[in-house]
Design a protein around this motif. Structure first.
Motif, PDB file in Angstrom:
ATOM      1  N   PRO A   1      46.558  46.454   6.761  1.00 33.77           N
ATOM      2  CA  PRO A   1      46.654  46.198   8.204  1.00 33.77           C
ATOM      3  C   PRO A   1      46.585  47.516   8.974  1.00 33.77           C
ATOM      4  CG  PRO A   1      48.361  45.000   7.006  1.00 33.77           C
ATOM      5  CD  PRO A   1      47.762  45.974   6.039  1.00 33.77           C
ATOM      6  N   LEU A   2      45.712  47.551   9.988  1.00 38.70           N
ATOM      7  CA  LEU A   2      45.516  48.757  10.799  1.00 38.70           C
ATOM      8  C   LEU A   2      46.202  48.637  12.151  1.00 38.70           C
ATOM      9  CD1 LEU A   2      41.724  49.205   9.997  1.00 38.70           C
ATOM     10  CD2 LEU A   2      43.661  50.330   8.869  1.00 38.70           C
ATOM     11  N   ARG A   3      46.212  47.445  12.710  1.00 40.28           N
ATOM     12  CA  ARG A   3      46.957  47.160  13.944  1.00 40.28           C
ATOM     13  C   ARG A   3      47.113  45.646  14.060  1.00 40.28           C
ATOM     14  NH1 ARG A   3      42.910  46.501  18.387  1.00 40.28           N
ATOM     15  NH2 ARG A   3      40.862  47.105  17.538  1.00 40.28           N
ATOM     16  N   HIS A   4      48.192  45.255  14.697  1.00 40.72           N
ATOM     17  CA  HIS A   4      48.477  43.832  14.905  1.00 40.72           C
ATOM     18  C   HIS A   4      48.916  43.636  16.343  1.00 40.72           C
ATOM     19  CE1 HIS A   4      49.698  39.709  14.081  1.00 40.72           C
ATOM     20  NE2 HIS A   4      50.783  39.975  14.795  1.00 40.72           N
ATOM     21  N   GLU A   5      48.306  42.657  17.021  1.00 40.97           N
ATOM     22  CA  GLU A   5      48.586  42.432  18.433  1.00 40.97           C
ATOM     23  C   GLU A   5      48.784  40.943  18.688  1.00 40.97           C
ATOM     24  OE1 GLU A   5      44.916  44.117  19.515  1.00 40.97           O
ATOM     25  OE2 GLU A   5      45.573  46.163  19.028  1.00 40.97           O
ATOM     26  N   GLU A   6      49.756  40.626  19.522  1.00 38.27           N
ATOM     27  CA  GLU A   6      50.072  39.252  19.888  1.00 38.27           C
ATOM     28  C   GLU A   6      49.726  39.026  21.360  1.00 38.27           C
ATOM     29  OE1 GLU A   6      51.598  36.685  18.067  1.00 38.27           O
ATOM     30  OE2 GLU A   6      51.542  37.830  16.197  1.00 38.27           O
ATOM     31  N   PHE A   7      49.176  37.851  21.665  1.00 37.53           N
ATOM     32  CA  PHE A   7      48.757  37.521  23.024  1.00 37.53           C
ATOM     33  C   PHE A   7      49.335  36.157  23.408  1.00 37.53           C
ATOM     34  CE2 PHE A   7      45.639  40.233  21.034  1.00 37.53           C
ATOM     35  CZ  PHE A   7      45.335  41.167  22.017  1.00 37.53           C
ATOM     36  N   THR A   8      49.713  36.021  24.663  1.00 35.07           N
ATOM     37  CA  THR A   8      50.345  34.779  25.119  1.00 35.07           C
ATOM     38  C   THR A   8      49.338  33.772  25.648  1.00 35.07           C
ATOM     39  OG1 THR A   8      50.724  35.744  27.299  1.00 35.07           O
ATOM     40  CG2 THR A   8      52.495  35.940  25.674  1.00 35.07           C
ATOM     41  N   GLU A   9      48.110  34.213  25.907  1.00 34.32           N
ATOM     42  CA  GLU A   9      47.080  33.287  26.401  1.00 34.32           C
ATOM     43  C   GLU A   9      45.725  33.703  25.870  1.00 34.32           C
ATOM     44  OE1 GLU A   9      46.397  35.486  30.737  1.00 34.32           O
ATOM     45  OE2 GLU A   9      47.473  33.583  30.623  1.00 34.32           O
ATOM     46  N   GLY A  10      44.753  32.784  25.948  1.00 31.88           N
ATOM     47  CA  GLY A  10      43.440  33.012  25.393  1.00 31.88           C
ATOM     48  C   GLY A  10      42.738  34.226  25.980  1.00 31.88           C
ATOM     49  N   CYS A  11      41.799  34.755  25.227  1.00 23.62           N
ATOM     50  CA  CYS A  11      41.057  35.961  25.620  1.00 23.62           C
ATOM     51  C   CYS A  11      39.972  35.611  26.635  1.00 23.62           C
ATOM     52  CB  CYS A  11      40.429  36.588  24.382  1.00 23.62           C
ATOM     53  SG  CYS A  11      39.335  37.976  24.712  1.00 23.62           S
ATOM     54  N   ALA A  12      39.795  36.476  27.639  1.00 28.05           N
ATOM     55  CA  ALA A  12      38.778  36.251  28.673  1.00 28.05           C
ATOM     56  C   ALA A  12      37.365  36.300  28.094  1.00 28.05           C
ATOM     57  CB  ALA A  12      38.925  37.299  29.778  1.00 28.05           C
ATOM     58  N   ALA A  13      37.216  36.928  26.939  1.00 33.41           N
ATOM     59  CA  ALA A  13      35.912  36.986  26.284  1.00 33.41           C
ATOM     60  C   ALA A  13      35.864  36.075  25.059  1.00 33.41           C
ATOM     61  CB  ALA A  13      35.590  38.420  25.882  1.00 33.41           C
ATOM     62  N   ALA A  14      36.800  35.129  24.973  1.00 35.90           N
ATOM     63  CA  ALA A  14      36.861  34.173  23.857  1.00 35.90           C
ATOM     64  C   ALA A  14      36.909  34.877  22.510  1.00 35.90           C
ATOM     65  CB  ALA A  14      35.677  33.201  23.922  1.00 35.90           C
ATOM     66  N   CYS A  15      37.639  36.005  22.452  1.00 35.82           N
ATOM     67  CA  CYS A  15      37.786  36.724  21.186  1.00 35.82           C
ATOM     68  C   CYS A  15      38.407  35.835  20.113  1.00 35.82           C
ATOM     69  CB  CYS A  15      38.652  37.963  21.381  1.00 35.82           C
ATOM     70  SG  CYS A  15      38.056  39.110  22.636  1.00 35.82           S
ATOM     71  N   ASN A  16      39.270  34.924  20.522  1.00 31.87           N
ATOM     72  CA  ASN A  16      39.940  34.014  19.598  1.00 31.87           C
ATOM     73  C   ASN A  16      39.261  32.650  19.537  1.00 31.87           C
ATOM     74  OD1 ASN A  16      40.850  33.679  22.335  1.00 31.87           O
ATOM     75  ND2 ASN A  16      42.433  32.288  21.594  1.00 31.87           N
ATOM     76  N   GLY A  17      38.042  32.567  20.073  1.00 31.81           N
ATOM     77  CA  GLY A  17      37.339  31.295  20.124  1.00 31.81           C
ATOM     78  C   GLY A  17      37.668  30.542  21.399  1.00 31.81           C
ATOM     79  N   PRO A  18      37.262  29.284  21.504  1.00 33.54           N
ATOM     80  CA  PRO A  18      37.471  28.512  22.739  1.00 33.54           C
ATOM     81  C   PRO A  18      38.866  27.915  22.843  1.00 33.54           C
ATOM     82  CG  PRO A  18      36.294  27.170  21.162  1.00 33.54           C
ATOM     83  CD  PRO A  18      36.477  28.527  20.512  1.00 33.54           C
ATOM     84  N   TYR A  19      39.884  28.773  22.745  1.00 34.69           N
ATOM     85  CA  TYR A  19      41.270  28.315  22.747  1.00 34.69           C
ATOM     86  C   TYR A  19      42.044  29.090  23.813  1.00 34.69           C
ATOM     87  CZ  TYR A  19      39.662  26.614  18.227  1.00 34.69           C
ATOM     88  OH  TYR A  19      38.943  26.006  17.230  1.00 34.69           O
TER      89      TYR A  19
END
Length: 307
Positions: free
Chosen positions: A35-53
């Motif tokens: 693991p190089l970095r780990h990041e948590e997000f509370t809402e979906g990515c504006a560029a759909a980095c996590n897909g259409p969620y």
């Protein structure tokens, strides 16, 4: 006219993962990635980095070395999404490492491939080809990303003719594209005639870094040429870290291609010594591991009953 951003650097491939516990164990214990970095997000990515969620999600960068010199993997985990449907768009990633080869073989997990490699799949079904050799001097152990395409000529017209990537034709129905020396290559493999390309819901994304001032001209050139812009120029924030600018394109088969400004990404992608701990804490706090255990127990009971 070719409009490839220059200089350009191949950064990573994005996998969506359902069972984060099993997935991270596989990448760490079998493929020996860190693991190089780990990041948590509370809402979906504006560029759909996590897909259409739109909900809570996490991003884990994992690789064999720092992101500024290595091609790595981005594992995106959407809380509450337990699995994804595989398509035939992604083929495999090739790893050149005797250490990894010996480890896969010792665990009895690899299947012998046609060229002496070991073929192994992650829990979500993503395939890896592990070669019993070292990469060339200065190169990343992840040497090749293989994607399937429906029409190789159309794909090359975009990747090589428009974007300007250098292309070789190593075998019939295949093309090898390189962003630069010592970088992970992109191999396009044409599907058999009559086979439709399916992206499923597990579709990934490849990312490249380039000078930030080239992003908006690139977007304009793509539109003028009649190709597809998936996400127009946008700034993406990561809590407590750098902001980056991206433009995301799609090739003729819908493969997503993210171009990110080099300066912001270099700041964002610095290795975090706490990455492993942050990942472990997030996995421990998530109740998905219990869900998967209950499902496995239920399936075992049904199998015992002959259902």
């Amino acid at each position: 006219m070719a409009t490839k951003p220059h200089p350009c650097r191949n950064l990573h491939w994005v996998f969506k993962v359902g069972d984060r516990t099993a997935t991270t164990k596989f990448y760490r214990d079998v493929l020996l990635l860190e693991p190089l970095r780990h990041e948590e997000f509370t809402e979906g990515c504006a560029a759909a980095c996590n897909g259409p969620y739109d909900g809570k999600w996490s991003k884990t960068m994992i690789g064999y070395g720092d992101e500024d010199t290595n091609f790595v993997l981005e594992l995106t985990y959407n809380y509450g999404v337990k699995s994804y449907q595989l398509g035939n768009d992604f083929d495999s990633i090739t790893i050149c490492s005797r250490r990894v080869y010996d480890n896969v073989k010792a665990k009895g997990m690899g299947k012998a491939g046609p060229d002496g490699e070991l073929e192994v799949a992650a829990p979500d079904g993503y395939r890896f080809r592990v070669l019993n050799q070292e990469p060339s001097e200065g190169a990343c152990p992840m040497t090749e990303l293989r994607l399937n395409v429906s029409d190789l000529d159309k794909s090359l017209a975009f990747w090589s003719g428009f974007l300007g990537f250098g292309a070789e034709r190593p075998a019939p129905g295949q093309a090898l594209l390189r962003c630069g020396p010592q970088q992970c290559a992109l191999r396009l493999v044409e599907l058999p005639k009559g086979t439709a390309l399916e992206r499923g819901t597990a579709f990934g994304r490849v990312a490249f870094a380039c000078p930030g001032e080239q992003l908006q001209p690139l977007e304009a050139g793509v539109r003028a040429a009649g190709f597809t812009v998936h996400t127009p120029y946008v700034s993406l924030d990561t809590p407590g870290k750098a902001t980056v600018q991206v433009v995301i394109l799609q090739d003729p088969d819908g493969h997503e291609i993210c171009f990110v400004g080099e300066a912001g990404f270099s700041d964002l992608s610095r290795r975090d010594p706490a990455a492993g701990r942050l990942l472990d804490e997030a996995v421990a706090a998530d109740d998905s591991a219990a869900w998967f255990r209950k499902r496995a127990e239920a399936e075992a009971r049904m199998a015992a009953k002959g259902v």
